[in-house]
Design a protein around this motif. Structure first.
Motif, PDB file in Angstrom:
ATOM      1  N   ARG A 358       1.393  -0.604  -0.273  1.00  0.00           N
ATOM      2  CA  ARG A 358       0.009   0.142  -0.122  1.00  0.00           C
ATOM      3  C   ARG A 358       1.004   1.020   0.008  1.00  0.00           C
ATOM      4  O   ARG A 358       0.777   2.601   0.646  1.00  0.00           O
ATOM      5  CB  ARG A 358      -0.693  -0.546   1.510  1.00  0.00           C
ATOM      6  N   ILE A 359       1.448   1.624  -1.006  1.00  0.00           N
ATOM      7  CA  ILE A 359       2.577   2.491  -1.089  1.00  0.00           C
ATOM      8  C   ILE A 359       2.891   2.816  -2.886  1.00  0.00           C
ATOM      9  O   ILE A 359       2.794   1.965  -3.277  1.00  0.00           O
ATOM     10  CB  ILE A 359       4.253   2.442   0.034  1.00  0.00           C
ATOM     11  N   LYS A 360       3.341   3.606  -2.698  1.00  0.00           N
ATOM     12  CA  LYS A 360       3.914   4.272  -3.971  1.00  0.00           C
ATOM     13  C   LYS A 360       5.361   4.417  -4.334  1.00  0.00           C
ATOM     14  O   LYS A 360       5.572   5.410  -3.553  1.00  0.00           O
ATOM     15  CB  LYS A 360       3.195   5.506  -4.966  1.00  0.00           C
ATOM     16  N   PHE A 361       5.940   3.717  -4.945  1.00  0.00           N
ATOM     17  CA  PHE A 361       7.622   3.651  -5.235  1.00  0.00           C
ATOM     18  C   PHE A 361       7.571   5.267  -6.008  1.00  0.00           C
ATOM     19  O   PHE A 361       7.048   5.190  -7.263  1.00  0.00           O
ATOM     20  CB  PHE A 361       8.525   3.131  -5.997  1.00  0.00           C
ATOM     21  N   GLU A 362       8.818   5.872  -5.609  1.00  0.00           N
ATOM     22  CA  GLU A 362       8.334   6.998  -6.142  1.00  0.00           C
ATOM     23  C   GLU A 362       9.467   6.838  -7.479  1.00  0.00           C
ATOM     24  O   GLU A 362      11.095   5.748  -7.512  1.00  0.00           O
ATOM     25  CB  GLU A 362       9.768   7.819  -5.582  1.00  0.00           C
ATOM     26  N   ARG A 363       8.297   6.917  -8.301  1.00  0.00           N
ATOM     27  CA  ARG A 363       9.729   7.106  -9.911  1.00  0.00           C
ATOM     28  C   ARG A 363      10.732   8.108  -9.966  1.00  0.00           C
ATOM     29  O   ARG A 363      10.538   9.577 -10.062  1.00  0.00           O
ATOM     30  CB  ARG A 363       8.547   7.662 -10.680  1.00  0.00           C
ATOM     31  N   ARG A 364      12.064   7.648 -11.148  1.00  0.00           N
ATOM     32  CA  ARG A 364      13.677   8.366 -10.997  1.00  0.00           C
ATOM     33  C   ARG A 364      13.863   7.854 -12.063  1.00  0.00           C
ATOM     34  O   ARG A 364      13.697   6.752 -12.704  1.00  0.00           O
ATOM     35  CB  ARG A 364      14.602   8.308  -9.636  1.00  0.00           C
ATOM     36  N   THR A 365      14.665   9.257 -12.712  1.00  0.00           N
ATOM     37  CA  THR A 365      15.166   9.265 -13.854  1.00  0.00           C
ATOM     38  C   THR A 365      17.100   9.104 -13.567  1.00  0.00           C
ATOM     39  O   THR A 365      16.959  10.611 -13.148  1.00  0.00           O
ATOM     40  CB  THR A 365      14.814   9.637 -14.484  1.00  0.00           C
ATOM     41  N   LEU A 366      17.610   9.123 -14.023  1.00  0.00           N
ATOM     42  CA  LEU A 366      19.114   9.091 -14.220  1.00  0.00           C
ATOM     43  C   LEU A 366      19.519   9.827 -15.657  1.00  0.00           C
ATOM     44  O   LEU A 366      19.760   8.787 -15.943  1.00  0.00           O
ATOM     45  CB  LEU A 366      20.004   7.971 -13.538  1.00  0.00           C
ATOM     46  N   LYS A 367      19.627  10.989 -15.093  1.00  0.00           N
ATOM     47  CA  LYS A 367      20.603  12.039 -16.575  1.00  0.00           C
ATOM     48  C   LYS A 367      21.287  10.899 -17.471  1.00  0.00           C
ATOM     49  O   LYS A 367      22.409  11.304 -16.266  1.00  0.00           O
ATOM     50  CB  LYS A 367      20.905  13.626 -16.269  1.00  0.00           C
ATOM     51  N   GLY A 368      21.533  10.920 -18.798  1.00  0.00           N
ATOM     52  CA  GLY A 368      22.384  10.654 -19.650  1.00  0.00           C
ATOM     53  C   GLY A 368      21.878   8.832 -19.281  1.00  0.00           C
ATOM     54  O   GLY A 368      23.433   8.102 -20.430  1.00  0.00           O
ATOM     55  N   VAL A 369      21.769   8.198 -18.790  1.00  0.00           N
ATOM     56  CA  VAL A 369      21.560   6.711 -18.698  1.00  0.00           C
ATOM     57  C   VAL A 369      19.957   6.249 -18.965  1.00  0.00           C
ATOM     58  O   VAL A 369      19.471   5.433 -17.644  1.00  0.00           O
ATOM     59  CB  VAL A 369      22.101   6.055 -17.840  1.00  0.00           C
ATOM     60  N   GLU A 370      18.859   7.337 -19.268  1.00  0.00           N
ATOM     61  CA  GLU A 370      17.924   6.776 -19.542  1.00  0.00           C
ATOM     62  C   GLU A 370      17.437   5.303 -20.150  1.00  0.00           C
ATOM     63  O   GLU A 370      18.211   4.872 -21.039  1.00  0.00           O
ATOM     64  CB  GLU A 370      17.262   7.814 -20.223  1.00  0.00           C
ATOM     65  N   ALA A 371      16.279   5.088 -19.571  1.00  0.00           N
ATOM     66  CA  ALA A 371      16.059   3.473 -20.470  1.00  0.00           C
ATOM     67  C   ALA A 371      14.796   4.213 -21.566  1.00  0.00           C
ATOM     68  O   ALA A 371      14.406   5.046 -21.829  1.00  0.00           O
ATOM     69  CB  ALA A 371      15.460   2.488 -19.474  1.00  0.00           C
ATOM     70  N   ASN A 372      15.297   2.771 -22.766  1.00  0.00           N
ATOM     71  CA  ASN A 372      13.954   3.787 -23.390  1.00  0.00           C
ATOM     72  C   ASN A 372      12.912   3.192 -23.625  1.00  0.00           C
ATOM     73  O   ASN A 372      11.389   3.468 -23.949  1.00  0.00           O
ATOM     74  CB  ASN A 372      14.655   2.327 -25.243  1.00  0.00           C
ATOM     75  N   TYR A 373      12.808   2.127 -22.780  1.00  0.00           N
ATOM     76  CA  TYR A 373      11.477   1.409 -21.858  1.00  0.00           C
ATOM     77  C   TYR A 373      11.007   3.033 -20.860  1.00  0.00           C
ATOM     78  O   TYR A 373      11.384   2.901 -20.343  1.00  0.00           O
ATOM     79  CB  TYR A 373      11.927   0.195 -20.855  1.00  0.00           C
ATOM     80  N   LYS A 374       9.663   2.801 -21.162  1.00  0.00           N
ATOM     81  CA  LYS A 374       8.848   4.161 -20.382  1.00  0.00           C
ATOM     82  C   LYS A 374       7.620   3.483 -19.681  1.00  0.00           C
ATOM     83  O   LYS A 374       7.535   4.400 -19.611  1.00  0.00           O
ATOM     84  CB  LYS A 374       8.206   5.363 -21.088  1.00  0.00           C
ATOM     85  N   GLY A 375       7.729   2.654 -19.412  1.00  0.00           N
ATOM     86  CA  GLY A 375       6.883   1.630 -18.931  1.00  0.00           C
ATOM     87  C   GLY A 375       5.501   0.558 -19.744  1.00  0.00           C
ATOM     88  O   GLY A 375       5.701   1.413 -21.360  1.00  0.00           O
ATOM     89  N   PRO A 376       4.399   0.226 -19.363  1.00  0.00           N
ATOM     90  CA  PRO A 376       3.645   0.238 -19.862  1.00  0.00           C
ATOM     91  C   PRO A 376       3.028   0.731 -20.446  1.00  0.00           C
ATOM     92  O   PRO A 376       2.712   1.821 -19.937  1.00  0.00           O
ATOM     93  CB  PRO A 376       2.319  -0.847 -18.844  1.00  0.00           C
ATOM     94  N   LYS A 377       2.340   0.113 -21.638  1.00  0.00           N
ATOM     95  CA  LYS A 377       1.781   1.309 -23.153  1.00  0.00           C
ATOM     96  C   LYS A 377       0.489   1.389 -22.294  1.00  0.00           C
ATOM     97  O   LYS A 377      -0.625   0.482 -21.121  1.00  0.00           O
ATOM     98  CB  LYS A 377       1.620   1.600 -24.257  1.00  0.00           C
ATOM     99  N   LYS A 378      -0.513   2.313 -22.341  1.00  0.00           N
ATOM    100  CA  LYS A 378      -2.018   2.742 -22.255  1.00  0.00           C
ATOM    101  C   LYS A 378      -2.788   1.877 -22.781  1.00  0.00           C
ATOM    102  O   LYS A 378      -2.424   1.489 -24.345  1.00  0.00           O
ATOM    103  CB  LYS A 378      -2.618   4.179 -22.154  1.00  0.00           C
TER     104      LYS A 378
END
Length: 448
Positions: A358-378
């Protein structure tokens, strides 16, 4: 009132006030009651069951008996840690203790046990071997403690735990301590271990570890995760860190990768010998290495001072295991950071753990090493595909009305396209069903 020798040891260890779990558990435990206690990792559970045991032994000395106290743990590392806690608290007493775990010589252990240590800290598998070979007797046992009972069941030790419990003396005091008591097998186990226990639930999985900041970072694959780990180790502020993987092979691969970068790192997994595991844990606790790559063998009970960051290279397979992993940091109300690296195959697992806790993990992006994967499509709206419209036609009243979809055409109908259709002959009346006209009845004399 605790014995003077125990108070002297507690003072030497630098403990100034009891934790919440100790405040709740010590009074009934000192009264001799059976307990089942659920409290978060790092809350001081070990002292809550060791102090009552030592207090009883000091109040009731019995030098000519066999083993008087048994503490079962799921892993060797936790057994070693608990044993050291017992030794620290028993510094000013004559109470002796030893560990009984795999990875060390069986004969050497049997010889040591012939000296009748008052307290054994053991893993179920190796202890069962000694009982089967009759190198051990629990006829004098007065205390039984199951530490992390749910983990022992997860590891397949249910039969061993029950067999050991049956061998122990019936009129004993028993206690079960764990960070989570949600395992379905635990409630089946408890009636066979405890006698009219007092239950103390100091936390639930949903409210544990509120002082740990939990984040997720999206990743493409293991190689990309490796680059993310490199970035975190180079840019985050930490004293010590544990990186968890789900397999031994991956732990070894990642540890070698970090060592090639000249980072002070080690590896810990279940296939290592006991001496190797003790050596690595010694290096980590002393600070000679500050990065430990480990499987879940390091997820339960280990207390490492200065461990302020946990990285889940692989997402834990279930919520309770996630709790125990991240619980290596943020201990005793200190802040901690836990980061999970999530690729597309782990998104659903991560979401289920969020719902469980019952929590929500904080979403984080590291500049310069971003993933092509952006999460599931709607997901698209149910029914017809998005962007399509139903065709409409004008009705007799001038209003728009939906066109009726054409019915499904049968194969045999399509075969008849272009062929001359014949009309079936009408079915004859019932009295002509045999194809003959009925004969007229002859008039007889009686008819007239």
């Amino acid at each position: 009132m605790l014995h003077d020798r125990l108070l002297k040891a507690i003072d030497k260890l630098g403990f100034t006030q009891p934790t919440a779990v100790q405040l709740a558990a010590l009074p009934p435990a000192l009264e001799g009651k059976d307990l089942i206690v659920g409290a978060e990792t790092g809350s001081g559970k070990t002292l809550a069951f060791v102090i009552p045991m030592l207090q009883h032994f000091l109040d009731n000395p019995s030098p000519n008996t066999g083993t008087r106290g048994l503490i079962l743990t799921p892993t060797r590392e936790l057994a070693e840690q608990v044993c050291q806690s017992v030794k620290d608290l028993a510094t000013f007493t004559r109470v002796t203790t030893m560990t009984v775990c795999g990875g060390t010589g069986f004969k050497e252990q049997a010889a040591e046990m012939r000296k009748n240590p008052e307290i054994l800290v053991a893993t179920p598998g190796r202890l069962m071997e000694h009982l089967e070979r009759e190198t051990l007797d629990f006829g004098d046992l007065e205390f039984l403690v199951l530490d992390e009972a749910d983990r022992m069941l997860d590891m397949g030790f249910r039969d061993e735990v029950l067999a050991i419990t049956e061998i122990c003396r019936k009129d004993r005091q028993s206690m079960v301590f764990s960070a989570t008591l949600t395992h379905p097998g635990v409630h089946d186990l408890l009636p066979r271990v405890l006698n009219e226990p007092e239950q103390l639930l100091l936390n639930t999985p949903q409210n544990a570890q509120a002082n740990i900041q939990q984040q997720i970072i999206l990743a493409d694959d293991d190689k990309h995760k490796e680059r993310l780990v490199e970035w975190l180790l180079a840019n985050e502020t930490y004293d010590k860190v544990i990186i968890f993987t789900n397999t031994r092979v991956k732990a070894q691969w990642l540890a070698k990768s970090l060592q090639r970068q000249n980072r002070r790192s080690g590896v810990l997994h279940g296939e290592m010998s006991q001496d190797e595991r003790k050596h690595v844990m010694g290096l980590m606790r002393s600070g000679k290495i500050n990065i430990l790559v480990a499987t879940d063998v390091a997820a339960r009970g280990l207390d490492i001072q200065g461990l302020d960051m946990v990285i889940n290279f692989d997402m834990a397979r279930k919520g309770d295991e996630h709790l125990h992993r991240v619980g290596r940091t943020g201990r005793q109300d200190k802040p901690g950071l836990a980061i999970c690296l999530i690729e597309h195959t782990e998104w659903n697992l991560m979401s289920s753990i969020e719902r469980y806790l019952r929590i929500k993990f904080e979403r984080r992006t590291l500049k310069g090493v971003e993933a092509n994967y952006k999460g599931p499509k709607k997901l698209k709206a149910s029914g017809k595909a998005a962007g399509t419209k139903k065709k409409k036609s004008d009705g007799k009243d001038g209003k728009k009305s939906a066109a009726k979809p054409e019915g499904k055409q049968r194969l045999r109908d399509r075969k008849q396209v272009g062929k001359r259709r014949t009309t079936a002959a009408p079915k004859p009346p019932a009295d002509l069903a045999d194809g003959f006209m009925p004969l007229k009845k002859k008039r007889s004399d009686s008819d007239s």
